[in-house]
Design a protein around this motif. Sequence first.
Motif, short mmCIF file in Angstrom:
data_model
loop_
_atom_site.label_atom_id
_atom_site.label_comp_id
_atom_site.label_asym_id
_atom_site.label_seq_id
_atom_site.Cartn_x
_atom_site.Cartn_y
_atom_site.Cartn_z
N ARG A 1 0.85 -1.20 0.00
CA ARG A 1 0.00 0.00 0.00
C ARG A 1 0.88 1.25 0.00
O ARG A 1 1.80 1.38 0.80
CB ARG A 1 -0.90 0.00 1.24
CG ARG A 1 -2.05 1.00 1.17
CD ARG A 1 -2.81 1.10 2.50
NE ARG A 1 -3.10 -0.19 3.10
CZ ARG A 1 -4.23 -0.88 2.89
NH1 ARG A 1 -5.16 -0.40 2.07
NH2 ARG A 1 -4.43 -2.04 3.51
N LEU A 2 0.57 2.17 -0.91
CA LEU A 2 1.32 3.43 -1.01
C LEU A 2 0.49 4.64 -0.62
O LEU A 2 0.97 5.53 0.09
CB LEU A 2 1.83 3.60 -2.45
CG LEU A 2 2.75 2.51 -2.98
CD1 LEU A 2 3.05 2.75 -4.46
CD2 LEU A 2 4.04 2.43 -2.18
N TRP A 3 -0.73 4.69 -1.10
CA TRP A 3 -1.61 5.83 -0.83
C TRP A 3 -3.05 5.33 -0.67
O TRP A 3 -3.44 4.36 -1.33
CB TRP A 3 -1.58 6.85 -1.99
CG TRP A 3 -0.24 7.47 -2.19
CD1 TRP A 3 0.80 6.96 -2.91
CD2 TRP A 3 0.21 8.71 -1.64
NE1 TRP A 3 1.88 7.81 -2.85
CE2 TRP A 3 1.56 8.90 -2.08
CE3 TRP A 3 -0.37 9.69 -0.84
CZ2 TRP A 3 2.30 10.01 -1.73
CZ3 TRP A 3 0.38 10.80 -0.50
CH2 TRP A 3 1.69 10.95 -0.93
N ASP A 4 -3.81 5.99 0.18
CA ASP A 4 -5.26 5.80 0.25
C ASP A 4 -5.94 6.99 -0.41
O ASP A 4 -5.48 8.14 -0.28
CB ASP A 4 -5.73 5.66 1.70
CG ASP A 4 -5.45 4.28 2.28
OD1 ASP A 4 -5.22 3.35 1.50
OD2 ASP A 4 -5.46 4.15 3.52
N VAL A 5 -7.04 6.71 -1.10
CA VAL A 5 -7.81 7.75 -1.79
C VAL A 5 -9.25 7.69 -1.29
O VAL A 5 -9.93 6.66 -1.48
CB VAL A 5 -7.78 7.56 -3.32
CG1 VAL A 5 -8.56 8.69 -4.00
CG2 VAL A 5 -6.34 7.51 -3.84
N THR A 6 -9.71 8.74 -0.64
CA THR A 6 -11.09 8.81 -0.18
C THR A 6 -11.97 9.28 -1.34
O THR A 6 -11.74 10.35 -1.90
CB THR A 6 -11.24 9.75 1.02
OG1 THR A 6 -10.45 9.26 2.10
CG2 THR A 6 -12.69 9.86 1.45
N VAL A 7 -12.97 8.46 -1.67
CA VAL A 7 -13.86 8.75 -2.80
C VAL A 7 -15.25 9.03 -2.24
O VAL A 7 -15.96 8.12 -1.82
CB VAL A 7 -13.91 7.56 -3.78
CG1 VAL A 7 -14.77 7.93 -5.00
CG2 VAL A 7 -12.50 7.16 -4.22
N PRO A 8 -15.67 10.30 -2.21
CA PRO A 8 -16.99 10.63 -1.65
C PRO A 8 -18.12 10.05 -2.50
O PRO A 8 -17.95 9.77 -3.70
CB PRO A 8 -17.01 12.16 -1.68
CG PRO A 8 -15.58 12.58 -1.80
CD PRO A 8 -14.91 11.49 -2.60
N ALA A 9 -19.25 9.87 -1.88
CA ALA A 9 -20.43 9.39 -2.60
C ALA A 9 -20.75 10.35 -3.76
O ALA A 9 -20.73 11.56 -3.60
CB ALA A 9 -21.63 9.31 -1.65
N GLY A 10 -21.03 9.77 -4.92
CA GLY A 10 -21.41 10.56 -6.08
C GLY A 10 -20.28 11.24 -6.80
O GLY A 10 -20.51 11.96 -7.79
N ALA A 11 -19.01 11.04 -6.38
CA ALA A 11 -17.88 11.71 -7.04
C ALA A 11 -17.70 11.18 -8.46
O ALA A 11 -17.82 9.98 -8.72
CB ALA A 11 -16.60 11.48 -6.24
#
Length: 330
Positions: free
Chosen positions: A139-149
């Motif tokens: 794992r290098l990076w986490d990406v938060t993906v909001p609902a509806g993005a």
Amino acid sequence: MTVRAAWLLPNAQTREDTRLAPVGVLAPEGELLSRAGVIPGGAALAATSAGPMQVQLGIGRAVVQGTLAQGAYPVVVSSPETLTVDDGHPQFDRIDSVVLRVYDGMYDTSGQTRVAAEIIQGTPTATPNPPTLPPAALRLWDVTVPAGASAGVGGLDWTRALADRRQYTTAHGGIIPHGWAMTFNGAYDGQFRDNGVTGLERWNATARAWLPYPYDSGWQPLTLAAGYGNPGHGMPASWRRLGAMVMLRGRIGPTKSGATIANGATIATLPAPIRPAGGREFAWAAPRDVTSKGPALTRVEITGAGVLRTFELFDAPAWISLDGVTYCTD
């Protein structure tokens, strides 16, 4: 290919692969395990925005540890890689992870022999967590993906979406740089790491703990003999060890009102980690009693067994001070 691994392909490893990918004995985590992580240097495997729903993974090198039987794979990203994040879930947020992943058909069911930079998608929920990674993935990076993005509604706010999850590794005997996931145990007595806050730490295999280096105990209370305490308003007696250096401070005196310290009195016994080899001695002057202003001269010693006591008592002091007493244990 711009993402490649040494010692993965059965017949096609080039001399350039071997030169670019990290080789040699790396920081261990067990008898046959290497610590997975990014090889530090510059902004290795940094992530930046490449579009509303795209992230660019920069160049760098890493080690991806497989199972015990697989061993560790040296990996290099020699040109930036652009990855696309899938649109957000209609209702819930999710967390995806940017990883380096090794596919090795000799040890997994992928039927492939390759290495890739890719995004592993998390599960959309009301309280999302990063996805569980498959074997041989770093794992290098986490990406938060909001609902509806999605790109159609402006994409991700990359200043908030990215979370650095790079952990670092180094050659055997090297100092492991500070990075993500710093709760790992050391692999051998005397291993070093940088905690990123106060400096270096050394793994103590007996205590099974990372200890500050040079060792710093912090101020600890000194256990006094029966009948002794902290008279008046002086600082309580305490000790601190920094490497081989020991510092003492505080005031010690009889707990009985009006009493003085007798010649040869044992005042305290120091714990083993701060006992000086061969003993130490110092002189002090203190009031003869609680009302007198005249000095009471005495000499105090710390024996090699750690006994703190008076000797050559010229006058009977009401208390002694340890302030300024400093010595080396060796």
